[in-house]
Design a protein around this motif. Structure first.
Motif, PDB file in Angstrom:
ATOM      1  N   ILE A 517       0.839  -1.192   0.000  1.00  0.00           N
ATOM      2  CA  ILE A 517       0.000   0.000   0.000  1.00  0.00           C
ATOM      3  C   ILE A 517       0.880   1.250   0.000  1.00  0.00           C
ATOM      4  O   ILE A 517       2.043   1.216   0.413  1.00  0.00           O
ATOM      5  CB  ILE A 517      -0.962   0.032   1.198  1.00  0.00           C
ATOM      6  N   THR A 518       0.305   2.346  -0.475  1.00  0.00           N
ATOM      7  CA  THR A 518       1.080   3.589  -0.560  1.00  0.00           C
ATOM      8  C   THR A 518       1.269   4.234   0.809  1.00  0.00           C
ATOM      9  O   THR A 518       2.190   5.023   0.997  1.00  0.00           O
ATOM     10  CB  THR A 518       0.390   4.580  -1.496  1.00  0.00           C
ATOM     11  N   GLY A 519       0.383   3.933   1.754  1.00  0.00           N
ATOM     12  CA  GLY A 519       0.474   4.513   3.095  1.00  0.00           C
ATOM     13  C   GLY A 519       0.979   3.504   4.100  1.00  0.00           C
ATOM     14  O   GLY A 519       1.822   2.657   3.784  1.00  0.00           O
ATOM     15  N   MET A 520       0.440   3.591   5.326  1.00  0.00           N
ATOM     16  CA  MET A 520       0.850   2.698   6.402  1.00  0.00           C
ATOM     17  C   MET A 520      -0.364   1.968   6.951  1.00  0.00           C
ATOM     18  O   MET A 520      -1.451   2.550   7.093  1.00  0.00           O
ATOM     19  CB  MET A 520       1.514   3.483   7.535  1.00  0.00           C
ATOM     20  N   ALA A 521      -0.176   0.692   7.270  1.00  0.00           N
ATOM     21  CA  ALA A 521      -1.253  -0.077   7.876  1.00  0.00           C
ATOM     22  C   ALA A 521      -1.585   0.507   9.250  1.00  0.00           C
ATOM     23  O   ALA A 521      -0.692   0.924   9.983  1.00  0.00           O
ATOM     24  CB  ALA A 521      -0.841  -1.535   8.012  1.00  0.00           C
ATOM     25  N   PRO A 522      -2.867   0.559   9.625  1.00  0.00           N
ATOM     26  CA  PRO A 522      -3.251   1.158  10.913  1.00  0.00           C
ATOM     27  C   PRO A 522      -2.797   0.304  12.086  1.00  0.00           C
ATOM     28  O   PRO A 522      -2.503  -0.882  11.949  1.00  0.00           O
ATOM     29  CB  PRO A 522      -4.780   1.206  10.815  1.00  0.00           C
ATOM     30  N   ARG A 523      -2.777   0.933  13.246  1.00  0.00           N
ATOM     31  CA  ARG A 523      -2.416   0.233  14.470  1.00  0.00           C
ATOM     32  C   ARG A 523      -3.608  -0.579  14.965  1.00  0.00           C
ATOM     33  O   ARG A 523      -4.752  -0.334  14.549  1.00  0.00           O
ATOM     34  CB  ARG A 523      -1.994   1.218  15.562  1.00  0.00           C
ATOM     35  N   PRO A 524      -3.382  -1.565  15.851  1.00  0.00           N
ATOM     36  CA  PRO A 524      -4.502  -2.369  16.373  1.00  0.00           C
ATOM     37  C   PRO A 524      -5.596  -1.485  16.964  1.00  0.00           C
ATOM     38  O   PRO A 524      -5.327  -0.501  17.664  1.00  0.00           O
ATOM     39  CB  PRO A 524      -3.826  -3.233  17.444  1.00  0.00           C
ATOM     40  N   GLY A 525      -6.840  -1.852  16.651  1.00  0.00           N
ATOM     41  CA  GLY A 525      -7.980  -1.080  17.107  1.00  0.00           C
ATOM     42  C   GLY A 525      -8.404   0.021  16.158  1.00  0.00           C
ATOM     43  O   GLY A 525      -9.428   0.681  16.369  1.00  0.00           O
ATOM     44  N   ARG A 526      -7.614   0.226  15.110  1.00  0.00           N
ATOM     45  CA  ARG A 526      -7.922   1.277  14.133  1.00  0.00           C
ATOM     46  C   ARG A 526      -8.250   0.638  12.776  1.00  0.00           C
ATOM     47  O   ARG A 526      -7.920  -0.523  12.517  1.00  0.00           O
ATOM     48  CB  ARG A 526      -6.743   2.225  13.970  1.00  0.00           C
ATOM     49  N   ILE A 527      -8.892   1.431  11.930  1.00  0.00           N
ATOM     50  CA  ILE A 527      -9.179   1.024  10.557  1.00  0.00           C
ATOM     51  C   ILE A 527      -8.817   2.185   9.639  1.00  0.00           C
ATOM     52  O   ILE A 527      -8.944   3.360  10.027  1.00  0.00           O
ATOM     53  CB  ILE A 527     -10.670   0.637  10.373  1.00  0.00           C
ATOM     54  N   GLY A 528      -8.299   1.884   8.478  1.00  0.00           N
ATOM     55  CA  GLY A 528      -7.922   2.931   7.529  1.00  0.00           C
ATOM     56  C   GLY A 528      -7.973   2.421   6.110  1.00  0.00           C
ATOM     57  O   GLY A 528      -8.021   1.209   5.872  1.00  0.00           O
ATOM     58  N   LEU A 529      -7.952   3.354   5.165  1.00  0.00           N
ATOM     59  CA  LEU A 529      -7.950   2.991   3.757  1.00  0.00           C
ATOM     60  C   LEU A 529      -6.538   2.690   3.291  1.00  0.00           C
ATOM     61  O   LEU A 529      -5.595   3.437   3.609  1.00  0.00           O
ATOM     62  CB  LEU A 529      -8.544   4.120   2.905  1.00  0.00           C
ATOM     63  N   GLY A 530      -6.398   1.628   2.532  1.00  0.00           N
ATOM     64  CA  GLY A 530      -5.124   1.303   1.911  1.00  0.00           C
ATOM     65  C   GLY A 530      -5.273   1.350   0.404  1.00  0.00           C
ATOM     66  O   GLY A 530      -6.203   0.741  -0.155  1.00  0.00           O
ATOM     67  N   TYR A 531      -4.394   2.076  -0.267  1.00  0.00           N
ATOM     68  CA  TYR A 531      -4.430   2.164  -1.724  1.00  0.00           C
ATOM     69  C   TYR A 531      -3.271   1.363  -2.298  1.00  0.00           C
ATOM     70  O   TYR A 531      -2.116   1.531  -1.896  1.00  0.00           O
ATOM     71  CB  TYR A 531      -4.383   3.618  -2.184  1.00  0.00           C
ATOM     72  N   PHE A 532      -3.599   0.492  -3.235  1.00  0.00           N
ATOM     73  CA  PHE A 532      -2.634  -0.402  -3.856  1.00  0.00           C
ATOM     74  C   PHE A 532      -2.327   0.119  -5.261  1.00  0.00           C
ATOM     75  O   PHE A 532      -3.251   0.303  -6.066  1.00  0.00           O
ATOM     76  CB  PHE A 532      -3.194  -1.820  -3.936  1.00  0.00           C
ATOM     77  N   ALA A 533      -1.060   0.345  -5.530  1.00  0.00           N
ATOM     78  CA  ALA A 533      -0.643   0.837  -6.844  1.00  0.00           C
ATOM     79  C   ALA A 533       0.087  -0.264  -7.602  1.00  0.00           C
ATOM     80  O   ALA A 533       0.646  -1.190  -7.000  1.00  0.00           O
ATOM     81  CB  ALA A 533       0.280   2.044  -6.677  1.00  0.00           C
ATOM     82  N   ASP A 534       0.097  -0.149  -8.934  1.00  0.00           N
ATOM     83  CA  ASP A 534       0.927  -1.051  -9.722  1.00  0.00           C
ATOM     84  C   ASP A 534       2.298  -0.402  -9.931  1.00  0.00           C
ATOM     85  O   ASP A 534       2.582   0.678  -9.396  1.00  0.00           O
ATOM     86  CB  ASP A 534       0.243  -1.445 -11.034  1.00  0.00           C
ATOM     87  N   ALA A 535       3.139  -1.048 -10.730  1.00  0.00           N
ATOM     88  CA  ALA A 535       4.507  -0.553 -10.901  1.00  0.00           C
ATOM     89  C   ALA A 535       4.539   0.824 -11.546  1.00  0.00           C
ATOM     90  O   ALA A 535       5.521   1.568 -11.388  1.00  0.00           O
ATOM     91  CB  ALA A 535       5.306  -1.555 -11.738  1.00  0.00           C
ATOM     92  N   ARG A 536       3.486   1.188 -12.265  1.00  0.00           N
ATOM     93  CA  ARG A 536       3.429   2.509 -12.897  1.00  0.00           C
ATOM     94  C   ARG A 536       2.783   3.558 -11.993  1.00  0.00           C
ATOM     95  O   ARG A 536       2.576   4.687 -12.417  1.00  0.00           O
ATOM     96  CB  ARG A 536       2.651   2.429 -14.213  1.00  0.00           C
ATOM     97  N   GLY A 537       2.463   3.157 -10.778  1.00  0.00           N
ATOM     98  CA  GLY A 537       1.837   4.093  -9.856  1.00  0.00           C
ATOM     99  C   GLY A 537       0.352   4.256 -10.058  1.00  0.00           C
ATOM    100  O   GLY A 537      -0.272   5.150  -9.474  1.00  0.00           O
ATOM    101  N   ARG A 538      -0.259   3.384 -10.851  1.00  0.00           N
ATOM    102  CA  ARG A 538      -1.681   3.497 -11.153  1.00  0.00           C
ATOM    103  C   ARG A 538      -2.514   2.798 -10.076  1.00  0.00           C
ATOM    104  O   ARG A 538      -2.040   1.895  -9.394  1.00  0.00           O
ATOM    105  CB  ARG A 538      -1.974   2.897 -12.530  1.00  0.00           C
ATOM    106  N   ILE A 539      -3.769   3.204  -9.959  1.00  0.00           N
ATOM    107  CA  ILE A 539      -4.650   2.706  -8.897  1.00  0.00           C
ATOM    108  C   ILE A 539      -5.128   1.301  -9.238  1.00  0.00           C
ATOM    109  O   ILE A 539      -5.885   1.110 -10.204  1.00  0.00           O
ATOM    110  CB  ILE A 539      -5.857   3.636  -8.709  1.00  0.00           C
ATOM    111  N   VAL A 540      -4.709   0.326  -8.459  1.00  0.00           N
ATOM    112  CA  VAL A 540      -5.154  -1.051  -8.644  1.00  0.00           C
ATOM    113  C   VAL A 540      -6.443  -1.297  -7.870  1.00  0.00           C
ATOM    114  O   VAL A 540      -7.426  -1.810  -8.402  1.00  0.00           O
ATOM    115  CB  VAL A 540      -4.069  -2.049  -8.211  1.00  0.00           C
TER     116      VAL A 540
END
Length: 815
Positions: A517-540
């Motif tokens: 993911i482009t960001g960081m996984a949340p800590r226990p007890g939290r929820i967050g959005l994870g964005y997955f990019a391909d090698a070209r930086g495009r939104i998977v």
């Protein structure tokens, strides 16, 4: 001694136009050691009896890209490979009988102009100037495509084959694949001429693709239809017109009556898509033959009688011609009519390029796309509309047959945004399906799951016809408005079965996710959005990451993304890592409770700490039943997602409804959720979020953790950040009339095309038409005035600030 090459980089099974095009494009891109296996002669399947029409028209952006590319390729192919071909670029005229049909034409014309195609709308009195033999008294207009035409399918296939051979690829005719096995990370393909090993294998077997798929343990979502077209004798008037004009008549399509009419030499070719259609090879009494090469079904003209008579009334000259031959051959169909191009679900280094209903016009583009999939693992255009993983395990043969026949019978049907097609339904039912049906739920299918689209009130028109409009009109619109206002003023509950969810656990799971993911996984007890990019930086894809422990996560994603996203995770999981990824979609269900009174509703029925802030989650009890309460809301109001075991969901639903009804709680559906999320600028997968856009173009830079060691796509995104993005995601308000901007509506500025919409709709809380879209960066400043083309008309629009239109400070969401 073996008669076949012992090794190839890639083996393609099937020698129709698509398989040969794939071989040609692979060789052209540098993979010259490819091999194609054909059980008979090239073109022996659907290709040989195809009519050979080459339209560019499509309401799908991906399909239009493929067809446009095909037409461009074919115009220069004869010279490129030094092989003569009969390719007539005649243009085409699609006739419209209604306002709604002309609106569809206007939309497609706008999409075509954006792709560089000069599509035009003809008024009724202009049609005869291009096609003098047609009756126009009951028409509202027509779409003219100058690039349409017809090509000889056999010559096209042989030209592509010559091009592939000249580059070094090999084609083995009369050499069927009889079996496959996986050995030492290679595929071993058995044939009567020996075995061949390869790194990659492609199923391009046309209407035999399901049989080939079985070799890989794959049950293909497809069926086979009987399609007839008729050839008529020469007509002196047609011959005279062609001589005078030195060209053929444009190809005529009466899409509301459901047939095409084409000049064939100096006669006619009539091809209907009849409602009373016929499927083949679907029962034990009618099994698929082992070989149907160069064969046809018996004529069955009785079911075409209405269409023949209608065509004669439309073009009376057709009635003077004698019928000379009927072609009745097999054409494969998927449940949505689009082909299968891309990775074979669950099978390593295996791909599909098959089940093409319109293989001639899509073959060139399909070869390009398939070559990209195999060589690079990704494609230039977002191809989700054709990705085999869009059909998951519920797509059994009964479903494929029902949907295939529905698609064939409505081949030219308009796909209205609020209309639900009825065939193949009730494949997956929510545990509270009967309860919400009793409350008036009108359902739509989402990866097979029945979800409420909207709730009908007493007296509302719930007929299919009532939703067959592009406009904001009818009972559903007013009902959706009431649902949105209930969420705004009190609370709403949305039954949401079928969220795709994966459990990820094992030492190092957090670190592994952080590489994806482009960001960081949340800590226990939290929820967050994870964005997955391909090698070209495009939104998977986008997933919600719910951290249960340091290395234990639930990943939640769209229902339709189930196989796609699971495979993305597995593709990047190293063998022996100790990390386990499990698909637990079928175990849990979900309800969304949202609105300013949602805390009050829950307070009397749960032991949970309802003061926990936004983006937290907790295990809790509702009326004595376990659930996971997640403090998020896609509707943009105070609220929770209530995740529970499937078997416990009805009890929780009943408890919430009992507590909430006195406080104004109402059920709401997917149409209302779409309106609510647009007002918050929340993105939808494979509309706003797709590989057509990079993470930065998508306005997701705040989800990028630039200082972490590395993640997939980081280098491409860093390069983009340094040079600047050429386009940017924006929210627009549009001064529209009675229609909102559909996907891929063109954005204009001073007469120039500057972007496209990615989704649109009416915001009931703000009382405005909204469009999300991608815009040239220099025009993305708030307040910039633009125009959005909606069904051929341009409407003023304004770029909004980079914050939600509703509750911009998220005060209600965080309350």
């Amino acid at each position: 001694m073996s008669e076949i090459a012992g090794h190839a980089r890639v083996v393609i099974i099937g020698g129709g136009v698509v398989g040969v095009s794939a071989l040609y494009h692979l060789a052209k891109a540098g993979w010259t050691d490819g091999v194609l296996l054909e059980k008979n002669e090239l073109t022996a399947g659907s290709t040989w009896h195809a009519a050979g029409n080459v339209p560019t028209f499509s309401s799908s952006w991906a399909i239009m890209n493929m067809q446009r590319y095909s037409a461009e390729l074919y115009r220069g192919l004869a010279d490129a490979v030094d092989y003569p071909m009969n390719y007539h670029v005649t243009g085409s005229i699609r006739l419209g009988h209604s306002k709604e049909r002309l609106q569809e034409f206007q939309r497609v014309a706008g999409m075509g102009r954006y792709q560089g195609m000069d599509l035009d709308i003809l008024a009724p009195d202009e049609i005869k100037s291009r096609y003098p033999f047609v009756e126009t008294h009951d028409l509202t207009g027509a779409l003219y495509d100058p690039h349409d035409g017809d090509i000889d399918p056999a010559q096209l296939t042989q030209a592509l084959a010559k091009g592939a051979r000249d580059l070094g690829a090999k084609i083995y005719r009369f050499c069927p694949a009889t079996g496959v096995r996986r050995e030492n990370d290679e595929w071993v393909i058995s044939t009567p001429k020996g075995e061949i090993r390869c790194e990659y294998v492609v199923n391009a077997a046309g209407y035999y693709a399901r049989e080939v798929g079985k070799m890989f343990g794959r049950d293909m979502p497809m069926m086979v239809m009987s399609h007839q077209y008729m050839l008529f004798d020469e007509v002196p008037e047609v011959e005279a017109w062609s001589k005078e004009n030195r060209r053929k008549l444009p190809l005529l399509r009466d899409v509301d009556s459901s047939y095409y009419l084409r000049q064939e030499k100096n006669g006619f070719n009539l091809g209907p898509y009849e409602r009373n259609c016929k499927a083949h090879w679907i029962t034990p009494d009618d099994p698929m033959p082992e070989d149907f090469s160069f064969q046809l079904y018996p004529d069955d003209l009785e079911r075409l009688e209405w269409y023949i008579n209608d065509a004669v009334e439309r073009v009376p000259l057709l009635g003077t011609a004698g019928l000379t031959r009927t072609i009745n051959g097999p054409i494969p169909y998927t449940p949505d009519g689009n082909p299968l191009i891309g990775p074979m679900p669950g099978v390593p280094n295996a791909f599909e390029a098959c089940v093409f209903t319109f293989g001639i016009c899509q073959g060139g583009g399909a070869g390009k796309v398939l070559a990209e999939w195999v060589m690079e693992g990704e494609t230039e255009w977002d191809m989700w509309a054709c990705d085999p993983r869009r059909f998951t395990g519920f797509c059994d043969q009964d479903y494929a047959i029902a949907k295939g026949m529905e698609v064939y019978g409505h081949e030219y049907g308009m796909h209205f945004p609020h209309h639900a097609w009825p065939a193949g339904r009730k494949k997956k039912l929510s545990p509270v399906h009967d309860r919400i049906a009793a409350l008036g739920a009108q359902f739509g299918a989402y990866n097979g799951w029945e979800r409420a689209n909207w709730y009908a009130r007493p007296g509302d028109d719930t007929s299919e016809e009532a939703t067959q409009t592009w406009a904001r009109a009818g009972s559903w619109f007013e009902a959706v408005r009431e649902e949105c206002l209930a969420v705004r003023d009190a609370a709403g509950i949305l039954d949401l079965p079928g969220f795709s969810r994966f459990k990820v656990q094992g030492q190092g799971a957090r670190d592994w996710l952080n590489t994806l993911i482009t960001g960081m996984a949340p800590r226990p007890g939290r929820i967050g959005l994870g964005y997955f990019a391909d090698a070209r930086g495009r939104i998977v894809t986008e997933m919600s990451l719910m951290a249960l422990d340091e290395d234990v996560f639930f990943l939640i994603t769209a229902a339709t993304a189930q196989w796609h996203d699971f495979e993305w995770l597995m593709k990047h999981l190293s063998e022996g890592s100790g990390i386990v990824v499990e698909d637990v979609t079928e175990v849990f269900s979900c309800q969304i409770l949202t609105g300013p009174k949602s805390r009050e509703i829950l307070s009397g029925i749960t032991d949970a700490d309802l003061s926990k802030p936004w983006l937290t989650h907790q295990s809790a009890q509702i009326d004595g039943i376990w659930c996971q309460l997640v403090r998020v809301s896609f509707a943009g109001e105070l609220g929770w997602e209530i995740h529970s075991k499937v078997e416990d969901t009805p009890k929780i639903f009943d408890a919430v409804m009992k507590a909430g009804t006195p406080l104004g709680l109402k059920p709401f559906g997917m149409f209302a959720l779409n309106s609510l999320r647009l007002e918050k600028g929340y993105r939808a997968w494979k509309g706003d979020l797709s590989t057509d856009y990079t993470i930065l173009e998508g306005g997701l830079g705040r989800f990028v953790k630039w200082d972490k060691p590395g993640f997939l796509g980081k280098m491409a995104l860093e390069n983009e950040r340094q040079r600047g993005s050429k386009r940017r995601f924006v929210t627009l308000t549009v001064e529209a009339s009675d229609c909102d901007a559909p996907y891929m509506s063109t954005i204009w500025h001073n007469g120039e095309v500057v972007g496209e919409t990615t989704s649109g709709g009416w915001g009931h809380r703000i009382g405005k038409s909204i469009a999300l879209g991608m815009l040239r960066t220099d025009l993305s400043e708030p307040g910039t005035r633009l125009d959005v083309e909606i069904f051929g008309e341009r409407y003023p629009a304004s770029v909004q600030a980079d914050e939600p239109l509703w509750d911009p400070a998220n005060e209600r969401l965080r309350a």
